[in-house]
Design an enzyme around this catalytic site. Structure first.
Site, short mmCIF file in Angstrom:
data_model
loop_
_atom_site.label_atom_id
_atom_site.label_comp_id
_atom_site.label_asym_id
_atom_site.label_seq_id
_atom_site.Cartn_x
_atom_site.Cartn_y
_atom_site.Cartn_z
CE LYS A 1 5.09 5.18 -10.35
NZ LYS A 1 5.71 4.24 -11.26
CG LEU B 1 6.43 -3.45 -5.91
CD1 LEU B 1 7.65 -3.36 -4.99
CD2 LEU B 1 5.32 -2.53 -5.37
CG ASP B 2 4.56 0.88 -11.40
OD1 ASP B 2 3.84 -0.07 -11.77
OD2 ASP B 2 4.12 1.98 -11.04
CE LYS B 3 13.32 -1.20 -16.47
NZ LYS B 3 13.56 -1.11 -17.89
CB THR C 1 7.75 0.94 -7.56
OG1 THR C 1 6.89 1.82 -8.26
CG2 THR C 1 7.32 0.88 -6.09
#
Ligand code: URA
Length: 244
Positions: A196, A103-105, A107
């Protein structure tokens, strides 16, 4: 389960690092089946042998599974010299654990942490199309036209369009300057920044993202950000069924 070295078993059980556990063995603090162990390299069978550290009988299962409610601000990696990683939230000292996917930082949400490589491979395999659902807050008004475009597949700059995805518009409310749409999006692949980029492909911007499910796993309502718990038996069973 096959045989493992005593020092690895002790380290996996959280007794200490490999070097520390060797010292504990040398001090005579470890017993295997009632006999003081002398050799940290001795092979043991975790299913059959009883290993005691001091007065404590140790148990180590081959695989561990944790559900983390990832907070924003940490990276989905096992190590990072400069940034906080998701592993800092996991209540286990086993060093073979890793996050299943990324997961993105910024998210939040459901992240499975395990040392079961086969399971992770199955969940991440592009051929398996495991469903992942995200809750997102989007700057701009999401429309029925967007629902259709998500269903048809979007050009996010990859060779192919994205696979059909489900966009569920929960509501649209007034923001400071623009409207904010609250939506759920279900995808069956896992490309870099996929949600995104899909939202961007319809001319809007994700301002908040949380994963709420992955395959049969759902994010617990009562698991707070930064909390991590072992998976329940039924959850593990469902995951393993899915693997077959
Ligand atoms: N899609 C994104 O854009 N970011 C994530 O962290 C996960 C899916």
């Amino acid at each position: 389960m096959s045989q493992v070295r005593l020092d690895k078993y002790l380290a996996d059980a959280g007794v200490g690092t490999r070097r520390e556990v060797k010292r504990e063995v040398q001090k005579g603090k470890v017993q295997v089946n009632g006999t003081v162990a002398k050799d940290p390299g001795q092979k043991i069978d975790p299913l059959l042998d009883v290993v005691k550290y001091g007065e404590e009988v140790l148990r180590v299962s081959e695989f561990e599974y944790y559900l983390l409610h990832k907070p924003s601000g940490c990276v989905s990696a096992t190590e990072d010299s400069r940034q906080k990683t998701v592993m800092e939230y996991v209540p286990s000292s086993r060093r073979d654990l890793f996050p299943v996917g990324r997961l993105d930082k910024d998210t939040e949400g459901l992240l499975l942490i395990t040392n079961d490589g086969k399971l992770a491979h199955g969940l991440l395999s592009p051929a398996r199309h495991v469903e992942k659902t995200y809750y997102a807050e989007v700057r701009g008004r999401m429309t029925q036209e967007d629902v259709q475009k998500f269903q048809e597949g979007l050009d996010i700059g990859e060779k192919k369009l994205t696979l059909p995805a489900v966009l569920n518009i929960l509501d649209v409310c007034a923001g400071d300057d623009q409207e904010i749409s609250r939506v759920e999006i279900t995808i069956r692949e896992g490309k870099f920044h996929q949600i995104k980029r899909m939202v961007q492909a319809v001319g809007k911007e994700v301002v908040y993202l949380r994963r709420i499910s992955m395959g049969p796993l759902r994010l617990d309502e009562n698991l707070k950000r930064g909390e991590c718990r072992p998976l329940r038996k039924e959850e593990i069973e469902k995951l393993l069924q899915n693997r077959r």
